[in-house]
Design a protein around this motif. Sequence first.
Motif, PDB file in Angstrom:
ATOM      1  N   PRO A 217      48.340  34.677  62.037  1.00  0.00           N
ATOM      2  CA  PRO A 217      49.215  36.613  62.109  1.00  0.00           C
ATOM      3  C   PRO A 217      48.497  36.993  60.757  1.00  0.00           C
ATOM      4  CG  PRO A 217      50.516  35.017  63.104  1.00  0.00           C
ATOM      5  CD  PRO A 217      49.821  34.494  62.142  1.00  0.00           C
ATOM      6  N   ALA A 218      48.403  37.526  60.534  1.00  0.00           N
ATOM      7  CA  ALA A 218      48.717  38.660  59.126  1.00  0.00           C
ATOM      8  C   ALA A 218      49.133  37.861  57.896  1.00  0.00           C
ATOM      9  CB  ALA A 218      47.809  40.218  59.185  1.00  0.00           C
ATOM     10  N   ALA A 219      50.136  38.604  58.572  1.00  0.00           N
ATOM     11  CA  ALA A 219      51.593  38.006  57.350  1.00  0.00           C
ATOM     12  C   ALA A 219      51.641  36.822  57.037  1.00  0.00           C
ATOM     13  CB  ALA A 219      52.984  38.405  58.108  1.00  0.00           C
ATOM     14  N   ALA A 220      51.142  36.030  57.884  1.00  0.00           N
ATOM     15  CA  ALA A 220      51.306  34.633  58.198  1.00  0.00           C
ATOM     16  C   ALA A 220      50.215  34.176  56.748  1.00  0.00           C
ATOM     17  CB  ALA A 220      51.448  33.441  59.306  1.00  0.00           C
ATOM     18  N   ARG A 221      48.873  34.530  56.683  1.00  0.00           N
ATOM     19  CA  ARG A 221      47.787  34.156  56.747  1.00  0.00           C
ATOM     20  C   ARG A 221      47.827  34.907  54.771  1.00  0.00           C
ATOM     21  NH1 ARG A 221      44.682  36.666  60.437  1.00  0.00           N
ATOM     22  NH2 ARG A 221      44.245  38.381  59.236  1.00  0.00           N
ATOM     23  N   LEU A 222      48.307  35.669  54.301  1.00  0.00           N
ATOM     24  CA  LEU A 222      48.639  36.141  53.397  1.00  0.00           C
ATOM     25  C   LEU A 222      50.216  35.722  52.791  1.00  0.00           C
ATOM     26  CD1 LEU A 222      48.660  39.161  51.503  1.00  0.00           C
ATOM     27  CD2 LEU A 222      50.514  40.283  51.908  1.00  0.00           C
ATOM     28  N   ALA A 223      50.393  35.445  53.177  1.00  0.00           N
ATOM     29  CA  ALA A 223      51.891  34.682  52.624  1.00  0.00           C
ATOM     30  C   ALA A 223      51.598  32.978  52.321  1.00  0.00           C
ATOM     31  CB  ALA A 223      52.876  34.152  53.838  1.00  0.00           C
ATOM     32  N   TYR A 224      50.259  32.509  52.392  1.00  0.00           N
ATOM     33  CA  TYR A 224      49.338  31.647  52.257  1.00  0.00           C
ATOM     34  C   TYR A 224      48.342  31.852  51.420  1.00  0.00           C
ATOM     35  CZ  TYR A 224      52.959  28.634  54.843  1.00  0.00           C
ATOM     36  OH  TYR A 224      53.849  28.378  55.824  1.00  0.00           O
ATOM     37  N   ASN A 225      47.606  33.340  51.290  1.00  0.00           N
ATOM     38  CA  ASN A 225      46.614  33.667  50.158  1.00  0.00           C
ATOM     39  C   ASN A 225      46.568  32.639  49.921  1.00  0.00           C
ATOM     40  OD1 ASN A 225      44.190  35.062  50.430  1.00  0.00           O
ATOM     41  ND2 ASN A 225      45.481  35.901  48.492  1.00  0.00           N
ATOM     42  N   ARG A 226      45.527  32.485  48.919  1.00  0.00           N
ATOM     43  CA  ARG A 226      44.813  31.107  47.974  1.00  0.00           C
ATOM     44  C   ARG A 226      44.047  32.169  46.723  1.00  0.00           C
ATOM     45  NH1 ARG A 226      46.814  24.859  49.457  1.00  0.00           N
ATOM     46  NH2 ARG A 226      44.995  25.154  47.273  1.00  0.00           N
ATOM     47  N   ALA A 227      44.139  32.841  46.863  1.00  0.00           N
ATOM     48  CA  ALA A 227      42.653  33.989  46.257  1.00  0.00           C
ATOM     49  C   ALA A 227      42.704  35.912  45.935  1.00  0.00           C
ATOM     50  CB  ALA A 227      41.455  33.737  46.385  1.00  0.00           C
ATOM     51  N   LEU A 228      42.828  36.314  45.107  1.00  0.00           N
ATOM     52  CA  LEU A 228      42.503  37.771  45.159  1.00  0.00           C
ATOM     53  C   LEU A 228      41.760  37.524  44.740  1.00  0.00           C
ATOM     54  CD1 LEU A 228      43.704  38.937  42.623  1.00  0.00           C
ATOM     55  CD2 LEU A 228      46.022  38.053  42.851  1.00  0.00           C
ATOM     56  N   ARG A 229      41.497  39.835  44.402  1.00  0.00           N
ATOM     57  CA  ARG A 229      40.101  40.242  43.745  1.00  0.00           C
ATOM     58  C   ARG A 229      41.106  41.522  43.330  1.00  0.00           C
ATOM     59  NH1 ARG A 229      37.130  45.323  42.908  1.00  0.00           N
ATOM     60  NH2 ARG A 229      35.941  44.624  42.440  1.00  0.00           N
ATOM     61  N   THR A 230      41.277  41.733  42.199  1.00  0.00           N
ATOM     62  CA  THR A 230      41.161  42.690  41.527  1.00  0.00           C
ATOM     63  C   THR A 230      39.940  44.037  40.525  1.00  0.00           C
ATOM     64  OG1 THR A 230      42.986  44.546  40.730  1.00  0.00           O
ATOM     65  CG2 THR A 230      43.017  42.512  39.727  1.00  0.00           C
ATOM     66  N   THR A 231      40.217  45.453  40.589  1.00  0.00           N
ATOM     67  CA  THR A 231      39.724  45.263  39.026  1.00  0.00           C
ATOM     68  C   THR A 231      40.547  45.744  38.437  1.00  0.00           C
ATOM     69  OG1 THR A 231      37.931  46.315  40.897  1.00  0.00           O
ATOM     70  CG2 THR A 231      38.575  47.808  38.426  1.00  0.00           C
ATOM     71  N   VAL A 232      39.983  45.786  36.829  1.00  0.00           N
ATOM     72  CA  VAL A 232      40.850  46.037  36.179  1.00  0.00           C
ATOM     73  C   VAL A 232      39.978  46.971  35.032  1.00  0.00           C
ATOM     74  CG1 VAL A 232      41.918  44.926  33.358  1.00  0.00           C
ATOM     75  CG2 VAL A 232      41.536  43.651  35.374  1.00  0.00           C
ATOM     76  N   THR A 233      40.910  48.256  34.519  1.00  0.00           N
ATOM     77  CA  THR A 233      40.056  49.162  34.015  1.00  0.00           C
ATOM     78  C   THR A 233      41.032  48.985  32.371  1.00  0.00           C
ATOM     79  OG1 THR A 233      41.039  50.937  35.797  1.00  0.00           O
ATOM     80  CG2 THR A 233      40.546  51.979  34.025  1.00  0.00           C
ATOM     81  N   THR A 234      38.991  49.122  31.999  1.00  0.00           N
ATOM     82  CA  THR A 234      39.503  49.363  30.730  1.00  0.00           C
ATOM     83  C   THR A 234      38.362  50.397  29.690  1.00  0.00           C
ATOM     84  OG1 THR A 234      37.022  47.958  30.228  1.00  0.00           O
ATOM     85  CG2 THR A 234      38.728  46.329  30.908  1.00  0.00           C
ATOM     86  N   ASP A 235      38.602  50.338  28.635  1.00  0.00           N
ATOM     87  CA  ASP A 235      37.933  51.180  27.553  1.00  0.00           C
ATOM     88  C   ASP A 235      36.544  51.085  27.608  1.00  0.00           C
ATOM     89  OD1 ASP A 235      40.277  52.377  27.214  1.00  0.00           O
ATOM     90  OD2 ASP A 235      40.441  51.200  24.918  1.00  0.00           O
ATOM     91  N   GLN A 236      35.976  50.112  28.037  1.00  0.00           N
ATOM     92  CA  GLN A 236      34.309  49.945  28.428  1.00  0.00           C
ATOM     93  C   GLN A 236      34.299  49.662  29.586  1.00  0.00           C
ATOM     94  OE1 GLN A 236      36.135  47.852  26.733  1.00  0.00           O
ATOM     95  NE2 GLN A 236      36.042  48.426  24.622  1.00  0.00           N
ATOM     96  N   GLY A 237      34.849  50.022  30.675  1.00  0.00           N
ATOM     97  CA  GLY A 237      34.493  50.051  31.616  1.00  0.00           C
ATOM     98  C   GLY A 237      35.435  49.480  32.765  1.00  0.00           C
ATOM     99  N   PRO A 238      34.923  49.282  34.094  1.00  0.00           N
ATOM    100  CA  PRO A 238      35.533  48.207  34.840  1.00  0.00           C
ATOM    101  C   PRO A 238      35.153  46.683  34.763  1.00  0.00           C
ATOM    102  CG  PRO A 238      34.353  48.954  36.164  1.00  0.00           C
ATOM    103  CD  PRO A 238      34.030  49.680  34.771  1.00  0.00           C
ATOM    104  N   LEU A 239      36.658  45.580  34.950  1.00  0.00           N
ATOM    105  CA  LEU A 239      35.756  44.582  35.429  1.00  0.00           C
ATOM    106  C   LEU A 239      37.088  44.044  37.006  1.00  0.00           C
ATOM    107  CD1 LEU A 239      35.035  41.580  33.300  1.00  0.00           C
ATOM    108  CD2 LEU A 239      37.473  42.152  32.797  1.00  0.00           C
ATOM    109  N   ALA A 240      35.703  43.186  37.426  1.00  0.00           N
ATOM    110  CA  ALA A 240      36.281  42.576  38.050  1.00  0.00           C
ATOM    111  C   ALA A 240      37.122  41.752  38.058  1.00  0.00           C
ATOM    112  CB  ALA A 240      35.139  42.070  39.376  1.00  0.00           C
ATOM    113  N   VAL A 241      38.212  41.253  38.472  1.00  0.00           N
ATOM    114  CA  VAL A 241      38.964  39.752  38.102  1.00  0.00           C
ATOM    115  C   VAL A 241      39.581  39.404  39.486  1.00  0.00           C
ATOM    116  CG1 VAL A 241      40.505  38.586  37.791  1.00  0.00           C
ATOM    117  CG2 VAL A 241      40.167  40.596  36.465  1.00  0.00           C
ATOM    118  N   TYR A 242      38.878  37.824  39.705  1.00  0.00           N
ATOM    119  CA  TYR A 242      39.240  36.635  40.742  1.00  0.00           C
ATOM    120  C   TYR A 242      40.001  35.669  40.020  1.00  0.00           C
ATOM    121  CZ  TYR A 242      35.132  38.349  43.772  1.00  0.00           C
ATOM    122  OH  TYR A 242      34.340  39.689  44.602  1.00  0.00           O
TER     123      TYR A 242
END
Length: 359
Positions: A217-242
């Motif tokens: 189930p999706a909830a179970a997968r998220l509970a045990y998820n071990r990686a994420l990706r997000t975008t950090v907004t900086t003055d120099q532009g976006p930075l993708a962070v894993y």
Amino acid sequence: MTRVRTAEPGQRGAVRRDDAGSGAWRARVRRAVRGAFRPGPWRRGPVLAAAALLLGLLMLLHARITDHAGLGSLVESFLPWFGLFVPVLLAGALWRRSASAVAALLLPVTVWLSLFGGLLGDRSQPGGDLVVVGHNVDAGNPDPAGTARDLAASGADLLALEEITPQARGVYERALATAYPYHTVQGTVGLWSRLPLSGTRPVDIETDYGPLAATRPAAARLAYNRALRTTVTTDQGPLAVYVVHLGSVRVLPRGGFWTESRDRGAKALAKAVAAEPDQRVVVLGDLNGTMDDRAFAGLTARLRSAQEAAGDGFGFSWPAEFPVARIDQILVRGVRPERSWVLPPTGSDHRPVAASISW
């Protein structure tokens, strides 16, 4: 007529000249025989010389070692430590006075220096626009609040944590809220930031559950998820962070060095990075392996190790009490590492790793 004695009759210590001549002759024979069977310096220590050559070939051809039962990965995980055999063999060669063994040691010395000589000096530079820290905080950490305080005191702009338990999540959120107004937690990994975050999502790296992960189930997968990706907004532009915590590796009595879960996750992560549209990328996490390991070829082909580029020494991070391997990584693309270092131990079995990056 030959004289028989060298002293007057009755004189003590008188020696026959023919006896003296025969004694000297016998001594010369004995010396010649011993010399014939005693090897010279180039013939001494053949076992030491062979061991030195094998050591050099092992390091030189490590990529060709079979990975059956994880043997290749195991060797590559501790490859820098094979250099410790050089002084041991050198001591044996000097003790045996073996010129051949000393000459054979030139091979492992040359190979080791070509592989790791560049890591011996300080490669750091002053400056940097952003400080990032990654830390496996350890599910069994007895003092998560103290760990959070130590990490907040590091001055990091981005703080990536792995192995966050449901019980400790609230502790980290409360302790880091003042210094880091933005944060996200996806399963067991999270990112705390001084800068805004957007586009956050979990990343499926197929960890311990393998192909069965998709059936959970999706909830179970998220509970045990071990990686994420997000975008950090900086003055120099976006930075993708894993933020990533790859599967564990284990030494099994019958299965050898088990790396299946980690290797599968490394391939999935390399695929995700390859598809990443942002040019500037930072990957922080416990990868459960060193960058010498062949399992990370897909990542090292696309990302640069901050430690190798701007560190001081090897930057070992695990285990915390006496680090012997760098398994906690900061990898970058599109930004320049200026400095990389290891922070003091916290309550975790890993040490935090940090890097200063610039645009």
